[in-house]
Design a protein around this motif. Structure first.
Motif: not given
Lengths: 265, 287
Positions: A173-174, A176-178, A180-181, A185, A206, B46, B260, B262-263, B267, B270-271, B273-274, B276
């Motif tokens: 998921v982490s 995936q977020a990158e 999707l961003n 963009d 999304h 993960e 992070s 998506p839901s 809306r 941008r999501l 980003v983690l 670390r």
């Protein structure tokens, strides 16, 4: 203006009595610069639609048009310049013994484009990878980096349309977020049109403006992503998919049982 | 719920697992402690966080080269860390069993489904074949397979993914284990089928009062399906929290993972980003 027009798309495999029709009169339009999603479960035909557009199947009937030009059955070089595909599994879609540079320069060589080196640098930067990654092999990259390379390979011919087949379902998921961003963009910067296939309603809501829900080769529902926020969709199948993406519940399991063909359960 | 006792079924303290890779020692699990009661406990994280390694360690499914140490791995009256291979054999599949991710690869392709389920029972019980078959049929019915007689005689390639996963659940529950470990049992399944398989598992777990360890990467699912969640990062549990309380997660890693996702209902341009933090690798839980 519509960038992609799909009208009465039908496709069967097999002949005569054995024929299995997998797409039934699929119709939809995707506007220029729009992100359009196709969701559905396995066997619903969502990937098949992408494959027809990408030229991987040629025995379809109906009409397909890109930028108001009708597509022929044969995949030609011109179509490759207009649309490119990004596949689900970045572990399978990159040649294990080709460096990033080889993978990226192949489409350029095929299309007779000369300044390959400069283009590779610029596309790697665009997808957020350091330019020295061109000398790496896929096994030297993480899953997210591989998917970035796959996106770079699709974009290097500067197509107007990206066909995205579950581009993030093999990723954490982490990561995936990158990705999707990055896709969001790139669409904004380059004015790209996306056709995204996924089973994950969160991802599609999304990234996409509109979503078509497919079941057993038909589009059963067409919704605006914005209208899904906090809402309960009217169509029972869409409702089940949306509720399942929110949480697990006993009632939805019962509903799901009624909506799926017996042999799948 | 029956048998509601406070006595935990399983207690693990300071579990460490490392593998040798090309001469170097790689730490996969670094000091994991938890206890399991008659509940649905999720382990999320993960890829590479060590969540599956923990599950496999409990059943001693690792190769001999794996180095496993724990100050405690108590399962009822048995210490899993020190018990003999023979004791382990009597536990594995009998008192503790494991549901794998993909039925396509986990069922024996050349054996009828019913025979495989009966075999699981016969391995631990001295009964006649006919009785084992009867039990297998009853089990197929318990996992809500519509025509158990017919499915009993099928081969794995003839059944769908959802049915395959039910068959695996039947096989793992036929010996009436006390603890079931499910390693991503539904991630190969479609949404509607996934819901039904989960409902089946849910019913059996609460009816029989088992302890379930549910290994998953799907936070949204775990939040509504399980009672308690262990969040793993780089071989350590960084947070242990009630599933209903996940929204108030304290650890930045848990918060980052949740954010992070998506839901449908949120809306966002941008999501997030983690980011670390290296400190997550070392700081004690709850810090």
């Amino acid at each position: 203006m519509a960038m992609i027009e799909v009208d009465k798309l039908n496709l069967s495999f097999g002949e005569g009595a054995e024929a299995n029709q997998v797409l039934h009169d699929v119709c939809f339009d995707v506007g220029d610069g729009e992100a359009f999603g196709l969701v559905g479960e396995s066997g619903s035909g969502k990937t098949t639609v992408l494959r027809c557009l990408a030229g991987q199947y040629s025995h379809w009937s109906g009409s397909l048009a890109i930028n108001s030009e009708r597509l022929g059955r044969k995949l030609d070089k011109a179509r490759c310049r207009k649309l490119q595909m990004v596949f689900q599994d970045p572990y399978g879609s990159l040649h294990p013994r080709h460096t990033v540079e080889t993978a990226l320069s192949e489409p350029l060589a095929i299309h007779g484009i000369t300044d390959a080196s400069r283009r590779i640098d610029s596309i790697l930067t665009k997808v957020g990878l350091p330019t020295n990654f061109r000398y790496r092999y896929p096994h030297q990259l993480s899953g997210g980096q591989r998917q970035r390379v796959a996106i770079a390979r699709a974009l290097i011919l500067e197509p107007r349309i990206l066909l995205l087949d579950e581009p993030t379902s093999a990723l954490d998921v982490s990561v995936q977020a990158e990705i999707l961003n990055l896709l969001a963009d790139l669409r904004k910067q380059e004015g790209l049109t996306y056709l995204l296939v996924t089973h994950d309603l969160g991802v599609v809501a999304h990234l996409c403006d509109r979503v078509a829900v497919m079941q057993q080769g038909r589009i059963v529902d067409l919704i605006e992503s914005a209208s899904l926020v906090g809402a309960v969709p009217e169509h029972p199948y869409t409702r089940m998919l949306v509720e399942a993406s929110r949480h697990y519940s006993r009632e939805m399991a019962e509903v799901g049982a009624d909506l799926t063909p017996a042999e799948a359960v | 719920m029956m048998n509601q006792t406070n006595q935990p079924l399983l207690q693990v303290e300071d579990l460490r697992v490392s593998f040798t890779s090309g001469g170097a020692l790689v730490d996969a699990v670094r000091g994991v402690s938890f206890s399991l009661g008659r509940e649905k406990l999720a382990i999320v994280g993960e890829s590479g966080s060590g969540k599956s390694t923990v599950g496999r360690t409990l059943l001693r499914l690792h190769p001999k080269s794996a180095r496993i140490t724990a100050s405690k791995m108590q399962f009822g009256d048995i210490d899993l860390a020190t018990c003999s291979e023979k004791t382990m054999q009597s536990i594995r599949g009998q008192r503790m069993s494991m549901i794998m991710q993909d039925p396509k690869y986990s069922l024996n392709p050349v054996m009828r489904v019913g025979d495989q389920i009966a075999e699981a029972y016969l391995a631990h019980h001295k009964v006649a074949r006919a009785e084992a078959n009867q039990r297998a049929l009853a089990m197929l019915e318990a996992v809500r397979i519509r025509d158990p007689q017919r499915v009993f005689r099928m081969y794995p390639h003839e059944v769908s993914g959802g049915m395959g996963q039910r068959i695996m659940i039947a096989m793992m529950l036929i010996t009436e284990p006390e603890v079931v470990i499910a390693d991503e049992p539904t991630s190969a399944l479609d949404v509607s089928v996934r819901l039904q398989v989960l409902a089946t598992l849910d019913d059996l777990v609460s009816k029989r009062g088992l302890g379930l360890i549910f290994i998953s990467h799907d936070l949204n699912l775990v939040r509504s399906f399980c009672d308690r969640v262990l969040v793993m990062y780089a071989g350590r549990v960084v947070e242990s929290i009630a599933a209903s309380d996940l929204d108030n997660a304290k650890h930045p890693y848990t918060q980052g993972l949740l954010a992070s996702l998506p839901s449908v209902d949120q809306r966002r341009e941008r999501l997030p980003v983690l980011q670390r933090d290296p400190a997550w690798l070392t700081q004690p839980i709850g810090a």
